[in-house]
Design an enzyme around this catalytic site. Structure first.
Site, PDB file in Angstrom:
ATOM      1  N   ARG A 119      27.378  21.675  32.158  1.00 65.79           N
ATOM      2  CA  ARG A 119      28.121  22.875  32.573  1.00 65.79           C
ATOM      3  C   ARG A 119      27.416  23.516  33.760  1.00 65.79           C
ATOM      4  O   ARG A 119      26.242  23.897  33.637  1.00 65.79           O
ATOM      5  CB  ARG A 119      28.187  23.904  31.440  1.00 65.79           C
ATOM      6  CG  ARG A 119      28.836  23.402  30.157  1.00 65.79           C
ATOM      7  CD  ARG A 119      30.353  23.478  30.237  1.00 65.79           C
ATOM      8  NE  ARG A 119      30.974  22.672  29.198  1.00 65.79           N
ATOM      9  CZ  ARG A 119      31.479  23.166  28.072  1.00 65.79           C
ATOM     10  NH1 ARG A 119      31.422  24.457  27.834  1.00 65.79           N
ATOM     11  NH2 ARG A 119      32.046  22.366  27.196  1.00 65.79           N
ATOM     12  N   GLU A 142      27.821  26.330  35.003  1.00 64.03           N
ATOM     13  CA  GLU A 142      27.969  27.781  35.021  1.00 64.03           C
ATOM     14  C   GLU A 142      26.616  28.438  35.250  1.00 64.03           C
ATOM     15  O   GLU A 142      25.635  28.047  34.619  1.00 64.03           O
ATOM     16  CB  GLU A 142      28.525  28.280  33.686  1.00 64.03           C
ATOM     17  CG  GLU A 142      29.927  27.815  33.428  1.00 64.03           C
ATOM     18  CD  GLU A 142      30.216  27.737  31.948  1.00 64.03           C
ATOM     19  OE1 GLU A 142      30.868  28.650  31.436  1.00 64.03           O
ATOM     20  OE2 GLU A 142      29.772  26.764  31.317  1.00 64.03           O
ATOM     21  N   ARG A 158      22.027  31.856  25.209  1.00 64.05           N
ATOM     22  CA  ARG A 158      22.756  30.850  24.426  1.00 64.05           C
ATOM     23  C   ARG A 158      23.472  29.800  25.275  1.00 64.05           C
ATOM     24  O   ARG A 158      24.240  29.010  24.758  1.00 64.05           O
ATOM     25  CB  ARG A 158      23.742  31.533  23.479  1.00 64.05           C
ATOM     26  CG  ARG A 158      24.770  32.350  24.201  1.00 64.05           C
ATOM     27  CD  ARG A 158      25.462  33.317  23.283  1.00 64.05           C
ATOM     28  NE  ARG A 158      26.694  33.726  23.926  1.00 64.05           N
ATOM     29  CZ  ARG A 158      27.889  33.447  23.477  1.00 64.05           C
ATOM     30  NH1 ARG A 158      28.058  32.787  22.366  1.00 64.05           N
ATOM     31  NH2 ARG A 158      28.953  33.846  24.126  1.00 64.05           N
ATOM     32  N   HIS A 159      23.236  29.833  26.585  1.00 64.09           N
ATOM     33  CA  HIS A 159      23.875  28.841  27.452  1.00 64.09           C
ATOM     34  C   HIS A 159      22.842  27.970  28.150  1.00 64.09           C
ATOM     35  O   HIS A 159      21.830  28.472  28.646  1.00 64.09           O
ATOM     36  CB  HIS A 159      24.728  29.531  28.529  1.00 64.09           C
ATOM     37  CG  HIS A 159      25.976  30.129  27.987  1.00 64.09           C
ATOM     38  ND1 HIS A 159      26.077  31.451  27.664  1.00 64.09           N
ATOM     39  CD2 HIS A 159      27.177  29.566  27.695  1.00 64.09           C
ATOM     40  CE1 HIS A 159      27.298  31.697  27.195  1.00 64.09           C
ATOM     41  NE2 HIS A 159      27.990  30.561  27.194  1.00 64.09           N
ATOM     42  N   GLU A 181      29.275  31.718  18.361  1.00 63.67           N
ATOM     43  CA  GLU A 181      30.133  30.528  18.304  1.00 63.67           C
ATOM     44  C   GLU A 181      29.308  29.238  18.364  1.00 63.67           C
ATOM     45  O   GLU A 181      28.426  29.101  19.195  1.00 63.67           O
ATOM     46  CB  GLU A 181      31.090  30.586  19.496  1.00 63.67           C
ATOM     47  CG  GLU A 181      32.056  29.437  19.559  1.00 63.67           C
ATOM     48  CD  GLU A 181      32.589  29.237  20.972  1.00 63.67           C
ATOM     49  OE1 GLU A 181      32.981  30.218  21.619  1.00 63.67           O
ATOM     50  OE2 GLU A 181      32.604  28.072  21.406  1.00 63.67           O
ATOM     51  N   SER A 185      34.194  24.971  18.876  1.00 65.04           N
ATOM     52  CA  SER A 185      35.486  25.380  19.385  1.00 65.04           C
ATOM     53  C   SER A 185      36.393  24.158  19.276  1.00 65.04           C
ATOM     54  O   SER A 185      35.974  23.056  19.628  1.00 65.04           O
ATOM     55  CB  SER A 185      35.291  25.778  20.846  1.00 65.04           C
ATOM     56  OG  SER A 185      36.368  26.532  21.264  1.00 65.04           O
ATOM     57  N   ARG A 218      22.925  25.033  19.760  1.00 70.39           N
ATOM     58  CA  ARG A 218      23.379  26.313  19.188  1.00 70.39           C
ATOM     59  C   ARG A 218      23.266  26.290  17.668  1.00 70.39           C
ATOM     60  O   ARG A 218      22.851  27.264  17.054  1.00 70.39           O
ATOM     61  CB  ARG A 218      24.844  26.562  19.540  1.00 70.39           C
ATOM     62  CG  ARG A 218      25.067  26.977  20.944  1.00 70.39           C
ATOM     63  CD  ARG A 218      25.517  28.437  21.030  1.00 70.39           C
ATOM     64  NE  ARG A 218      25.796  28.692  22.432  1.00 70.39           N
ATOM     65  CZ  ARG A 218      27.006  28.981  22.898  1.00 70.39           C
ATOM     66  NH1 ARG A 218      28.023  29.091  22.069  1.00 70.39           N
ATOM     67  NH2 ARG A 218      27.176  29.189  24.175  1.00 70.39           N
TER      68      ARG A 218
HETATM   69  P1  ATP Z   1      30.939  29.849  25.133  1.00 70.70           P
HETATM   70  O1  ATP Z   1      32.165  30.707  24.990  1.00 70.70           O
HETATM   71  O2  ATP Z   1      29.883  30.157  24.161  1.00 70.70           O
HETATM   72  O3  ATP Z   1      30.460  29.764  26.540  1.00 70.70           O
HETATM   73  P2  ATP Z   1      32.757  27.649  25.235  1.00 70.70           P
HETATM   74  O4  ATP Z   1      33.938  28.315  24.679  1.00 70.70           O
HETATM   75  O5  ATP Z   1      32.693  27.365  26.682  1.00 70.70           O
HETATM   76  O6  ATP Z   1      31.401  28.386  24.750  1.00 70.70           O
HETATM   77  P3  ATP Z   1      33.282  25.007  24.442  1.00 70.70           P
HETATM   78  O7  ATP Z   1      33.465  24.571  25.818  1.00 70.70           O
HETATM   79  O8  ATP Z   1      34.472  25.089  23.610  1.00 70.70           O
HETATM   80  O9  ATP Z   1      32.504  26.352  24.407  1.00 70.70           O
HETATM   81  O10 ATP Z   1      32.149  24.105  23.785  1.00 70.70           O
HETATM   82  C1  ATP Z   1      32.066  23.864  22.394  1.00 70.70           C
HETATM   83  C2  ATP Z   1      30.698  24.234  21.869  1.00 70.70           C
HETATM   84  O11 ATP Z   1      29.694  23.760  22.729  1.00 70.70           O
HETATM   85  C3  ATP Z   1      30.446  25.722  21.793  1.00 70.70           C
HETATM   86  O12 ATP Z   1      30.950  26.258  20.618  1.00 70.70           O
HETATM   87  C4  ATP Z   1      28.956  25.770  21.807  1.00 70.70           C
HETATM   88  O13 ATP Z   1      28.421  25.465  20.542  1.00 70.70           O
HETATM   89  C5  ATP Z   1      28.609  24.658  22.744  1.00 70.70           C
HETATM   90  N1  ATP Z   1      28.401  25.147  24.114  1.00 70.70           N
HETATM   91  C6  ATP Z   1      29.335  25.445  25.028  1.00 70.70           C
HETATM   92  N2  ATP Z   1      28.801  25.816  26.183  1.00 70.70           N
HETATM   93  C7  ATP Z   1      27.472  25.726  26.021  1.00 70.70           C
HETATM   94  C8  ATP Z   1      26.360  25.950  26.864  1.00 70.70           C
HETATM   95  N3  ATP Z   1      26.528  26.318  28.128  1.00 70.70           N
HETATM   96  N4  ATP Z   1      25.124  25.760  26.372  1.00 70.70           N
HETATM   97  C9  ATP Z   1      24.961  25.369  25.109  1.00 70.70           C
HETATM   98  N5  ATP Z   1      25.958  25.119  24.258  1.00 70.70           N
HETATM   99  C10 ATP Z   1      27.215  25.311  24.693  1.00 70.70           C
END
Ligand code: ATP
Length: 607
Positions: A379, A381, A387-388, A530, A533, A581
């Site tokens: 990602r 971002e 948590r990211h 979270e 998802s 996570r």
């Molecule tokens: P968030 O809203 O927390 O940024 P997201 O909605 O983008 O997450 P998804 O893309 O649906 O999350 O990814 C599914 C799962 O992957 C999330 O529930 C989380 O456990 C994990 N996850 C997502 N983005 C990240 C990240 N940048 N770093 C660590 N874990 C992540």
């Protein structure tokens, strides 16, 4: 008429020229004309003199003049002087060699070279493979009392006391105390050697297992210690430690844990309330190979590994197979989001930010029906939160459904209960090691997992006086607050919500059959954050295109994705879990970086 002398002189001069040119490695064209001229002169020489040319005779050196009486005497004097000087030099050299030998012997004695009870062992270079048996430190119990054992470990600490030394040896997450006191068998040199070895050197220790009068509180093996008989250094730690393991493994101090806002990136080395040295997260991560040696980190990553094992175990039991999806892909796997791009033989490629397309293809379009994927997810971002990560480990699952996505939710509920139970049952020592440094409350979870609708979750927030609309996205802050409310009301740290507003979910999410503003989607939470998802996905290509259009996605960018559903695709659903996570929240850690082996975030790309 040219004379013999003149010819000889010319031939010699040309010969010199050729010799020099060859010595200078000049090309043949440079010196060949001289050679030819010289050969012609030699022929002319024969014609003029009637004989073959021969090099001119070398001048003989005049014999040295006969020695006079005076010069003989001078010579003798000089010889006597030189002999005296040489004798002096030889004596000096002998003394220097003697001194060096003494110093070497002393150093070797201190290094234990040639000693059979201590010293620097030769470098392990696979020169022998004997039947020696090394005991694992965690297997050392009072049952072995009086047995002589051999262990290998890192020298975590050494402390001199009078004529002895106490050491702590560590292997993986286990430690044992070793004791070495001067006696008939133990020389003062050996004590000095053990006490002087740099900490974190790798050592082989042979000794007798004894039961101490008092439990050794500082070690995991509290009821035994080793009376050291032999002590060899296998690998010496060569560089000063970036921080001491003892400092890095101290239990969290509330002041240190509170440092930084919730969204802060780094709990820099804040001073501890107890005044002891603290090690900040940046320092730990910069020297991760050292930081990972702490018992808590050993526990965290052994638990993380167990989560992988439990995940696979449970899903395989339910008929799933593991799928390996490509991480190099053509376009963004989910429109709009930020992806890392790279050059792929002149074409732009990107790093997969989800195995979404391929797991759906394998499950619903290729006849595998139940698949899971474990692997890196990227990602791009620029989120500097606790948590990211920019690269995390995705545990994804996708399965066909017959009627309802509840079929998927049942599998997820069973899966998490299997994972949580498994950690609690199989990782007791690891949990203890983590808890000793980072105290946390056991995770509370219900069987089956508590299920709320998104609207019910929003209502709970509003009841608590928190503003939250049924169709608005849930902020991180409200997610946490909802976690607290749910814990209070239902006595669980783990729950999920379904029926999210359609507008906050990806375009491929199946809309709710009754309310077009809602979707057949869900999120799972641990301690109000979270971790999963997922949703029922759209398997009808026309509807998929319609939804993509509604999102303003250029259909040409998702052509292959949509096409994969045109040859008959099964209804299906699934979800993606973030491994780090899950581990972070199960263990109540304050920052996801503590649950990532070698974290990658917007500010960190090494080690
Ligand atoms: P968030 O809203 O927390 O940024 P997201 O909605 O983008 O997450 P998804 O893309 O649906 O999350 O990814 C599914 C799962 O992957 C999330 O529930 C989380 O456990 C994990 N996850 C997502 N983005 C990240 C990240 N940048 N770093 C660590 N874990 C992540």
């Amino acid at each position: 008429m040219t004379t013999e002398e003149e010819l000889t002189a010319q031939i010699v001069a040309l010969g010199e020229k050729v010799k020099q040119a060859k010595a200078d490695k000049q090309p043949k064209e440079e010196w060949d004309p001289f050679l030819q001229e010289m050969l012609a002169l030699k022929i002319q020489f024969k014609e003029v003199t009637g004989k073959e040319y021969g090099p001119p005779p070398k001048e003989k050196k005049a014999p040295p003049a006969a020695p006079t009486e005076a010069s003989e005497k001078n010579k003798e004097k000089r010889a006597a002087k030189a002999a005296a000087k040489a004798a002096k030099e030889a004596e000096k050299e002998r003394k220097r060699a003697e001194r060096e030998a003494r110093e070497k012997a002393k150093a070797e004695k201190l290094a234990g070279i040639g000693m059979d009870s201590f010293g620097d062992a030769p470098m392990v270079q696979s020169q022998c493979y004997t039947d020696k048996k090394w005991f694992q430190i965690d297997h050392l119990t009072p049952v072995l009392a009086n047995d002589t054992i051999l262990v290998r470990g890192s020298l975590q600490t050494s402390r001199s006391v009078g004529k002895g030394v106490f050491v702590v040896l560590r292997s993986t997450m286990y430690t044992v105390q070793g004791v070495c006191f001067q006696s008939n068998d133990i020389s003062p040199e050996m004590i000095k050697y053990v006490a002087g070895l740099p900490v974190e050197s790798i050592v082989d220790v042979e000794g007798v297992v004894t039961v101490p009068n008092q439990p050794v509180e500082a070690c995991t093996q509290k009821m035994v210690e080793i009376q050291i008989k032999k002590f060899f250094c296998v690998v010496k730690a060569k560089k000063a430690m970036p921080f001491q393991i003892e400092d890095a493994m101290r239990p969290d101090d509330s002041k240190e844990a509170d440092v930084g806002a919730y969204e802060a990136n780094d709990d820099a080395a804040a001073p501890r309330q107890d005044g002891l040295p603290s090690v900040g997260l940046e320092n730990r991560l910069n020297n991760r190979w050292v930081d990972l040696r702490t018992p808590a980190n050993q526990g965290i990553f052994r638990i993380e590994s167990m989560v992988g094992c439990l995940f696979r175990e449970c899903l395989m039991e339910k008929g799933f197979i593991e799928l390996h999806t490509p991480k190099l892909i053509k376009g963004a796997s989910e429109g709009g989001a930020e992806v890392f791009t790279l050059d792929y033989f002149g074409e732009q490629a990107c790093l997969s930010m989800s195995p979404q397309l391929h797991k759906q293809m394998a499950c619903a379009c290729s006849g595998f029906e139940r698949v899971f994927v474990t692997g890196p997810v990227f990602r791009a971002e620029n989120s500097n939160t606790r948590r990211h990560l920019c690269e995390f480990t995705g545990f994804d699952m996708e399965m066909v459904i017959n009627e309802h996505y509840d079929e998927v939710l049942e599998v997820f509920s069973d899966l998490f209960i299997h994972i949580f139970d498994g950690i609690n049952e199989r990782c007791k020592k690891e949990l203890e090691a983590v808890r000793a440094q980072h105290p946390f409350e056991d995770l509370k979870y219900l069987r089956p997992t508590l299920k709320l609708t998104y609207a019910e979750g929003c209502a709970l927030l509003r009841e608590a006086g928190i503003e939250q609309g049924d169709y608005d996205d849930l902020s991180t802050e409200n997610e946490k607050k909802l976690g607290d409310i749910v814990r209070e009301k239902y006595d669980t740290d783990f729950f999920f919500m379904d029926k999210y507003p359609l507008s906050v979910r990806p375009f491929y999410t199946m809309p709710d059959p009754k309310n077009p503003q809602l979707s057949n989607s869900y999120d799972f939470f641990i301690r109000g954050q979270e971790i999963l998802s997922g949703a029922q996905r759209i398997h009808e290509p026309d509807l998929l295109e319609e939804r993509a259009n509604a999102w303003g996605i250029d259909l040409s960018t998702i052509e292959e994705y949509v096409d994969s559903f045109r040859n008959g695709a099964q209804p299906h659903g699934g979800g993606g879990i973030g491994l780090e996570r899950v581990v972070m929240l199960f263990l109540g850690l304050p920052n996801i970086r503590k649950a990532s082996w070698f974290p990658r975030d917007p500010k960190r790309l090494a080690p």
